[in-house]
Design a protein around this motif. Structure first.
Motif, PDB file in Angstrom:
ATOM      1  N   LEU A 233      49.274 -32.389  87.486  1.00  0.00           N
ATOM      2  CA  LEU A 233      50.710 -31.834  87.198  1.00  0.00           C
ATOM      3  C   LEU A 233      51.265 -31.835  85.869  1.00  0.00           C
ATOM      4  O   LEU A 233      51.857 -30.806  85.387  1.00  0.00           O
ATOM      5  CB  LEU A 233      51.648 -32.720  88.037  1.00  0.00           C
ATOM      6  N   ALA A 234      50.804 -32.893  85.074  1.00  0.00           N
ATOM      7  CA  ALA A 234      51.263 -32.882  83.739  1.00  0.00           C
ATOM      8  C   ALA A 234      50.518 -31.593  82.895  1.00  0.00           C
ATOM      9  O   ALA A 234      51.244 -31.117  81.795  1.00  0.00           O
ATOM     10  CB  ALA A 234      50.975 -34.188  82.953  1.00  0.00           C
ATOM     11  N   ALA A 235      49.587 -31.196  83.517  1.00  0.00           N
ATOM     12  CA  ALA A 235      48.818 -30.182  82.687  1.00  0.00           C
ATOM     13  C   ALA A 235      49.273 -28.705  82.994  1.00  0.00           C
ATOM     14  O   ALA A 235      49.134 -27.805  82.194  1.00  0.00           O
ATOM     15  CB  ALA A 235      47.286 -30.173  83.248  1.00  0.00           C
ATOM     16  N   ALA A 243      59.399 -29.705  86.049  1.00  0.00           N
ATOM     17  CA  ALA A 243      58.521 -30.825  85.146  1.00  0.00           C
ATOM     18  C   ALA A 243      59.320 -32.195  85.145  1.00  0.00           C
ATOM     19  O   ALA A 243      58.602 -33.218  85.004  1.00  0.00           O
ATOM     20  CB  ALA A 243      58.308 -30.099  83.660  1.00  0.00           C
ATOM     21  N   GLN A 244      60.660 -32.071  84.950  1.00  0.00           N
ATOM     22  CA  GLN A 244      61.306 -33.408  85.019  1.00  0.00           C
ATOM     23  C   GLN A 244      61.137 -34.134  86.536  1.00  0.00           C
ATOM     24  O   GLN A 244      60.774 -35.501  86.202  1.00  0.00           O
ATOM     25  CB  GLN A 244      62.840 -33.194  85.039  1.00  0.00           C
ATOM     26  N   GLU A 245      61.007 -33.476  87.739  1.00  0.00           N
ATOM     27  CA  GLU A 245      60.522 -34.292  88.810  1.00  0.00           C
ATOM     28  C   GLU A 245      59.121 -34.711  88.896  1.00  0.00           C
ATOM     29  O   GLU A 245      59.079 -35.925  89.313  1.00  0.00           O
ATOM     30  CB  GLU A 245      60.518 -33.265  90.022  1.00  0.00           C
ATOM     31  N   ALA A 246      58.224 -33.848  88.243  1.00  0.00           N
ATOM     32  CA  ALA A 246      56.947 -34.455  88.194  1.00  0.00           C
ATOM     33  C   ALA A 246      56.810 -35.657  87.142  1.00  0.00           C
ATOM     34  O   ALA A 246      55.854 -36.683  87.522  1.00  0.00           O
ATOM     35  CB  ALA A 246      55.933 -33.448  87.724  1.00  0.00           C
ATOM     36  N   ALA A 247      57.572 -35.642  86.174  1.00  0.00           N
ATOM     37  CA  ALA A 247      57.680 -36.728  85.201  1.00  0.00           C
ATOM     38  C   ALA A 247      58.080 -37.886  85.734  1.00  0.00           C
ATOM     39  O   ALA A 247      57.670 -39.083  85.584  1.00  0.00           O
ATOM     40  CB  ALA A 247      58.291 -36.260  84.115  1.00  0.00           C
ATOM     41  N   ARG A 248      59.217 -37.758  86.651  1.00  0.00           N
ATOM     42  CA  ARG A 248      59.702 -39.011  87.405  1.00  0.00           C
ATOM     43  C   ARG A 248      58.721 -39.488  88.394  1.00  0.00           C
ATOM     44  O   ARG A 248      58.626 -40.722  88.441  1.00  0.00           O
ATOM     45  CB  ARG A 248      60.850 -38.358  88.112  1.00  0.00           C
ATOM     46  N   LEU A 249      58.054 -38.812  89.010  1.00  0.00           N
ATOM     47  CA  LEU A 249      57.066 -39.000  90.003  1.00  0.00           C
ATOM     48  C   LEU A 249      55.995 -40.196  89.126  1.00  0.00           C
ATOM     49  O   LEU A 249      55.598 -41.103  89.523  1.00  0.00           O
ATOM     50  CB  LEU A 249      56.361 -38.013  90.677  1.00  0.00           C
ATOM     51  N   GLY A 250      55.661 -39.442  88.129  1.00  0.00           N
ATOM     52  CA  GLY A 250      54.541 -40.205  86.950  1.00  0.00           C
ATOM     53  C   GLY A 250      55.105 -41.535  86.801  1.00  0.00           C
ATOM     54  O   GLY A 250      54.336 -42.578  86.770  1.00  0.00           O
ATOM     55  N   LEU A 267      48.698 -38.693  96.389  1.00  0.00           N
ATOM     56  CA  LEU A 267      49.508 -37.939  96.084  1.00  0.00           C
ATOM     57  C   LEU A 267      49.497 -36.652  96.727  1.00  0.00           C
ATOM     58  O   LEU A 267      48.464 -36.040  96.931  1.00  0.00           O
ATOM     59  CB  LEU A 267      49.755 -37.578  94.547  1.00  0.00           C
ATOM     60  N   ASP A 268      50.780 -36.304  97.274  1.00  0.00           N
ATOM     61  CA  ASP A 268      50.651 -34.621  98.038  1.00  0.00           C
ATOM     62  C   ASP A 268      51.895 -34.190  97.590  1.00  0.00           C
ATOM     63  O   ASP A 268      52.962 -34.283  98.259  1.00  0.00           O
ATOM     64  CB  ASP A 268      50.462 -34.727  99.680  1.00  0.00           C
ATOM     65  N   PRO A 269      51.856 -33.452  96.522  1.00  0.00           N
ATOM     66  CA  PRO A 269      53.060 -32.766  95.919  1.00  0.00           C
ATOM     67  C   PRO A 269      53.810 -31.876  96.804  1.00  0.00           C
ATOM     68  O   PRO A 269      54.955 -31.263  96.488  1.00  0.00           O
ATOM     69  CB  PRO A 269      52.960 -32.564  94.654  1.00  0.00           C
ATOM     70  N   VAL A 270      53.087 -31.009  97.610  1.00  0.00           N
ATOM     71  CA  VAL A 270      53.677 -29.888  98.347  1.00  0.00           C
ATOM     72  C   VAL A 270      54.092 -30.276  99.918  1.00  0.00           C
ATOM     73  O   VAL A 270      54.659 -29.270 100.598  1.00  0.00           O
ATOM     74  CB  VAL A 270      52.574 -28.701  98.458  1.00  0.00           C
ATOM     75  N   GLU A 271      53.840 -31.491 100.233  1.00  0.00           N
ATOM     76  CA  GLU A 271      54.028 -31.878 101.812  1.00  0.00           C
ATOM     77  C   GLU A 271      55.639 -31.759 101.702  1.00  0.00           C
ATOM     78  O   GLU A 271      56.510 -32.369 101.124  1.00  0.00           O
ATOM     79  CB  GLU A 271      53.714 -33.317 102.028  1.00  0.00           C
ATOM     80  N   GLY A 280      63.974 -36.400  96.327  1.00  0.00           N
ATOM     81  CA  GLY A 280      63.049 -36.758  95.288  1.00  0.00           C
ATOM     82  C   GLY A 280      61.870 -37.404  95.926  1.00  0.00           C
ATOM     83  O   GLY A 280      61.279 -37.154  96.906  1.00  0.00           O
ATOM     84  N   VAL A 281      61.255 -38.288  95.009  1.00  0.00           N
ATOM     85  CA  VAL A 281      60.111 -39.107  95.409  1.00  0.00           C
ATOM     86  C   VAL A 281      60.371 -39.668  96.840  1.00  0.00           C
ATOM     87  O   VAL A 281      61.225 -40.197  97.085  1.00  0.00           O
ATOM     88  CB  VAL A 281      59.955 -40.139  94.335  1.00  0.00           C
ATOM     89  N   SER A 282      59.125 -39.443  97.641  1.00  0.00           N
ATOM     90  CA  SER A 282      59.253 -39.875  98.979  1.00  0.00           C
ATOM     91  C   SER A 282      57.871 -40.456  99.260  1.00  0.00           C
ATOM     92  O   SER A 282      56.941 -40.104  98.462  1.00  0.00           O
ATOM     93  CB  SER A 282      59.407 -38.688  99.963  1.00  0.00           C
TER      94      SER A 282
END
Length: 388
Positions: A233-235, A243-250, A267-271, A280-282
């Motif tokens: 995701l970071a790449a 990007a903020q949401e992905a960083a929060r998940l990280g 991790l399944d970021p599209v579910e 947010g993070v679930s």
């Protein structure tokens, strides 16, 4: 009327069942264990009612459960009420109304039965026990991680040792779509392709929009072990909000691993299915043996955003039927038969030794025979617990 004529009274509607011995006691003990673990981390228990006025129960995040809600008319107020299909929305209502002046973050726990209009293919039960917590009034990675770790703690205390966590970010696809300015209809079609894990379908929907195709395909490829997925995701060159949401998940993944480095995380970021009101993070918690979904939780808006009354929140629910299937049943307590006439005070010393005492209340010629008939493992004979 013969017993056969009366058998129909034991029939129950589809999806409903009696919980019999020893399962009823086992569920009650598991609920007590979970609530005690929550209390050890500062969560205070609340007890909402079985039914509420419809506008309260189905407002805010409760709207997603409207099709699953039984409704009835209140004969006193002549207003429509709903039978709770979930307890999270009730706890959120309590937080933003009755407890709105309490200091934040507010930590609440609950336990009780819910009922839904219909069951699913994998979960046909319509009534089941829910136990869980809500952490209300704070929006941080630390709060997200606390919800995950507390669910794991409670499940381990109940007796489910081998667990895995599947992390989701159900708002990520919409955030990417908004950044790319995709039309709503295109987003719906992309989401259908993502649900099918179909990269070719994504390309078919988006056509020549190469950047969009690469981003959504990249989200699909991020599924799997959490740390690898976070790196993928970071790449990606995600829009700023995504990007903020992905960083929060990280951040959440790092916090969980700092607390429990051996806990399996995927991790399944599209579910998205089943997570419609999450913001947010679930996450879902599974038993490694059997792959039962034991718990589900994540970030949401507590209260009634449509009225301008809401707070950030996260929490989770344990599904006790699945939890009991995944945990080992405790050893049965030995049952000691006390013959009729045994002084009442004689029971306590045996109970202190771990026996359940079964007092004889009618004359019996043979204590051993009567004890066996009453499913006892021991009988009190000459002041000794004699095994049968």
């Amino acid at each position: 009327m013969t017993s056969n004529d009366n058998d129909h009274r034991g029939l129950l509607p589809a999806g409903l069942a009696d919980l019999l011995p020893p399962d009823a006691a086992r569920e009650a003990r598991a609920i007590d264990v979970a609530i005690e673990r929550f209390a050890a981390f500062g969560y205070e228990r609340v007890k909402p009612p079985l039914v509420e006025f419809e506008e309260s129960l189905l407002g805010g995040p409760g709207a997603a459960l409207a099709p699953q809600t039984f409704r009835l008319m209140d004969p006193v107020s002549q207003r429509m009420m709903g039978v709770r299909p979930d307890m999270t929305v009730q706890v959120a209502r309590i937080a933003v109304t009755r407890l709105k002046h309490e200091p934040r973050p507010l930590r609440l726990s609950y336990g009780g039965n819910v009922i839904r209009v219909r069951g699913g293919a994998l979960k046909p039960e319509r009534q089941f026990a829910q136990v869980g917590t809500e952490l209300i009034g704070v929006d941080s990675a630390e709060a997200d991680a606390e919800a995950v770790l507390l669910a794991v703690d409670a499940l381990r205390a109940i007796g489910v040792a081998e667990l895995s966590i599947d992390l989701n970010l159900p708002t990520l696809v919409a955030a990417v779509s908004a950044g790319l300015k995709l039309p709503a209809d295109t987003l719906r079609r992309v989401r259908r392709a993502l649900d099918r894990k179909d990269e070719g379908g994504i390309a078919k929907v988006l056509g020549d929009a190469r950047k969009a195709v690469d981003l959504f395909a990249g989200l699909l490829r991020a599924a799997g072990p959490a740390e690898r997925g976070i790196s993928r995701l970071a790449a990606l060159k995600l829009p700023a909000a995504a990007a903020q949401e992905a960083a929060r998940l990280g951040e959440v993944v790092k916090l969980i691993h700092a607390a429990d480095e051996d806990l399996p995380l995927t991790l399944d970021p599209v579910e998205y299915r089943g997570l419609e009101y999450q913001t947010g993070v679930s996450f879902s918690v599974f038993a490694l043996k059997g792959r039962h979904e034991l718990a589900r939780g994540g970030r949401y808006s507590a209260g009634y955003p449509e009225d301008g009354v809401s707070e950030p929140a996260t929490g989770f629910t344990l599904y006790m039927d699945a939890v009991l299937q995944a945990s080992e049943a405790p050893a049965a307590r030995p049952r000691l038969f006390l013959p009729p006439g045994t002084p009442w005070s004689d029971a306590q010393p045996w109970q202190a030794k771990g026996y359940a005492v079964v007092r004889g209340v009618s004359a019996a010629d043979d204590a051993r025979v009567e004890a066996k008939r009453l499913l006892c493992s021991h009988a009190l004979i000459d002041k000794e617990a004699v095994p049968l």
